[in-house]
Design a protein around this motif. Structure first.
Motif, mmCIF file in Angstrom:
data_model
loop_
_atom_site.group_PDB
_atom_site.id
_atom_site.type_symbol
_atom_site.label_atom_id
_atom_site.label_comp_id
_atom_site.label_asym_id
_atom_site.label_seq_id
_atom_site.Cartn_x
_atom_site.Cartn_y
_atom_site.Cartn_z
ATOM 1 N N ARG A 1 0.887 -1.174 0.000
ATOM 2 C CA ARG A 1 0.000 0.000 0.000
ATOM 3 C C ARG A 1 0.919 1.216 0.000
ATOM 4 N NH1 ARG A 1 -5.486 -1.142 1.817
ATOM 5 N NH2 ARG A 1 -5.666 -3.190 2.782
ATOM 6 N N THR A 2 1.180 1.759 -1.161
ATOM 7 C CA THR A 2 2.127 2.861 -1.246
ATOM 8 C C THR A 2 1.783 3.761 -2.422
ATOM 9 O OG1 THR A 2 4.495 3.395 -1.270
ATOM 10 C CG2 THR A 2 3.763 1.611 -2.728
ATOM 11 N N GLY A 3 2.450 4.887 -2.493
ATOM 12 C CA GLY A 3 2.233 5.830 -3.576
ATOM 13 C C GLY A 3 1.676 7.153 -3.078
ATOM 14 N N GLU A 4 1.924 8.200 -3.825
ATOM 15 C CA GLU A 4 1.517 9.540 -3.408
ATOM 16 C C GLU A 4 0.010 9.660 -3.212
ATOM 17 O OE1 GLU A 4 3.120 12.222 -6.274
ATOM 18 O OE2 GLU A 4 5.209 11.810 -5.706
ATOM 19 N N GLY A 5 -0.757 8.976 -4.053
ATOM 20 C CA GLY A 5 -2.210 9.031 -3.911
ATOM 21 C C GLY A 5 -2.677 8.449 -2.586
ATOM 22 N N GLN A 6 -2.105 7.331 -2.183
ATOM 23 C CA GLN A 6 -2.502 6.706 -0.922
ATOM 24 C C GLN A 6 -2.026 7.522 0.279
ATOM 25 O OE1 GLN A 6 -3.032 2.645 -0.306
ATOM 26 N NE2 GLN A 6 -2.539 2.019 -2.391
ATOM 27 N N TRP A 7 -0.845 8.121 0.171
ATOM 28 C CA TRP A 7 -0.377 8.962 1.269
ATOM 29 C C TRP A 7 -1.276 10.186 1.429
ATOM 30 C CZ3 TRP A 7 5.123 8.867 -1.254
ATOM 31 C CH2 TRP A 7 5.657 7.582 -1.123
ATOM 32 N N LEU A 8 -1.636 10.791 0.300
ATOM 33 C CA LEU A 8 -2.560 11.929 0.355
ATOM 34 C C LEU A 8 -3.903 11.493 0.932
ATOM 35 C CD1 LEU A 8 -3.363 14.839 -0.290
ATOM 36 C CD2 LEU A 8 -3.883 14.098 -2.634
ATOM 37 N N ALA A 9 -4.363 10.311 0.524
ATOM 38 C CA ALA A 9 -5.640 9.798 1.025
ATOM 39 C C ALA A 9 -5.611 9.629 2.539
ATOM 40 C CB ALA A 9 -5.962 8.465 0.355
ATOM 41 N N GLU A 10 -4.502 9.141 3.076
ATOM 42 C CA GLU A 10 -4.406 8.975 4.531
ATOM 43 C C GLU A 10 -4.397 10.318 5.251
ATOM 44 O OE1 GLU A 10 -4.420 6.178 6.854
ATOM 45 O OE2 GLU A 10 -5.548 5.820 5.023
ATOM 46 N N ALA A 11 -3.721 11.302 4.662
ATOM 47 C CA ALA A 11 -3.741 12.634 5.259
ATOM 48 C C ALA A 11 -5.155 13.208 5.253
ATOM 49 C CB ALA A 11 -2.783 13.561 4.510
ATOM 50 N N VAL A 12 -5.857 13.050 4.132
ATOM 51 C CA VAL A 12 -7.235 13.539 4.023
ATOM 52 C C VAL A 12 -8.148 12.808 5.002
ATOM 53 C CG1 VAL A 12 -9.260 13.628 2.506
ATOM 54 C CG2 VAL A 12 -7.016 14.306 1.635
ATOM 55 N N ALA A 13 -8.016 11.477 5.056
ATOM 56 C CA ALA A 13 -8.873 10.684 5.944
ATOM 57 C C ALA A 13 -8.679 11.084 7.400
ATOM 58 C CB ALA A 13 -8.563 9.199 5.764
ATOM 59 N N THR A 14 -7.433 11.284 7.804
ATOM 60 C CA THR A 14 -7.167 11.616 9.207
ATOM 61 C C THR A 14 -7.553 13.051 9.523
ATOM 62 O OG1 THR A 14 -5.285 10.104 9.033
ATOM 63 C CG2 THR A 14 -5.470 11.386 11.050
ATOM 64 N N ALA A 15 -7.322 13.958 8.583
ATOM 65 C CA ALA A 15 -7.765 15.340 8.789
ATOM 66 C C ALA A 15 -9.278 15.386 8.977
ATOM 67 C CB ALA A 15 -7.350 16.208 7.596
ATOM 68 N N GLY A 16 -9.989 14.647 8.144
ATOM 69 C CA GLY A 16 -11.444 14.606 8.271
ATOM 70 C C GLY A 16 -11.896 13.997 9.577
ATOM 71 N N LEU A 17 -11.218 12.941 9.996
ATOM 72 C CA LEU A 17 -11.576 12.294 11.258
ATOM 73 C C LEU A 17 -11.415 13.251 12.430
ATOM 74 C CD1 LEU A 17 -12.278 9.821 12.998
ATOM 75 C CD2 LEU A 17 -9.840 9.226 12.958
#
Length: 222
Positions: free
Chosen positions: A119-135
């Protein structure tokens, strides 16, 4: 150790959450006959239901963080006494490992294992940042008594609108890298996920703070 009940609540809650995430992933993978969408739906529903119940049951004891990023933000805000932060994080990480091992034991898998799921790549890293910011934004903005339903609903949605399926939790990453299953993550990919989540948590806090400042100014003018 006078706050041991809070630490125990965080350990139990995180263990139960990871057991639900990993166990439902194993069950879904076994029953979905290779249909990833069906497996993800099952995994999502189990996570949403478990998260709602666990927050309702353990929130009065510990705040039901189950997440080092949440505890870090709460300690920064002084909603969690800072001297308890380390105890919370240790309990959450221990609980995550125990939850993974319990799921494996129930499905008669090797208890101790490591994931090889990339599970890697800029898209997934951005997704985790977005998911956690939203949480963090949802947690901080939830009206009294609404956090359990709002957090569970947000995580359920984020499973589907983020490329990473919304881990949004360093403890979840820690537990899931110990499971070579549908929900797993390779240990090599885990540090980038955790870094993205911590960045996202800070972003969520900043957005909440800016909005609260504007709201306070408006209230003062009125």
């Amino acid at each position: 150790m006078k706050h041991w009940r809070q630490y125990l609540a965080e350990l139990i809650g995180t263990a139960a959450l990871l057991c639900a995430v990993i166990g439902s992933g194993i069950m879904a993978e076994n029953l979905s006959d290779g249909n990833f969408a069906v497996a993800l739906i099952a995994n999502t529903l189990a996570t949403v239901f478990a998260l709602y119940v666990l927050i309702e049951a353990l929130g009065p004891l510990s705040g039901a963080h189950f997440n080092p990023a949440v505890s870090l933000v709460m300690a920064y805000r002084k909603d969690l006494p800072r001297e308890r932060l380390i105890g919370y994080v240790i309990a959450q990480l221990m609980g995550a490992a125990l939850g993974a091992w319990l799921a494996h034991a129930m499905f008669e898998m090797d208890i101790f294992q490591w994931s090889d799921k990339a599970r890697t790549g800029e898209g997934q890293w951005l997704a985790e940042a977005v998911a956690t910011a939203g949480l963090l934004f949802v947690i901080l903005r939830s009206p009294a008594g609404k956090a359990s339903s709002m957090v569970a609903s947000y995580i359920g949605a984020a499973y589907w609108f983020t490329a990473s399926t919304s881990f949004a939790n360093p403890a979840a990453v820690f537990g899931r890298m110990m499971s070579d299953s549908f929900a797993g993550i390779s240990p090599m990919d885990a540090p980038a996920f955790i870094a993205a989540e911590l960045v996202g948590a800070c972003v969520g806090l900043v957005i909440h703070t800016v909005l609260s400042s504007d709201q306070n100014q408006d209230n003062a003018k009125s």
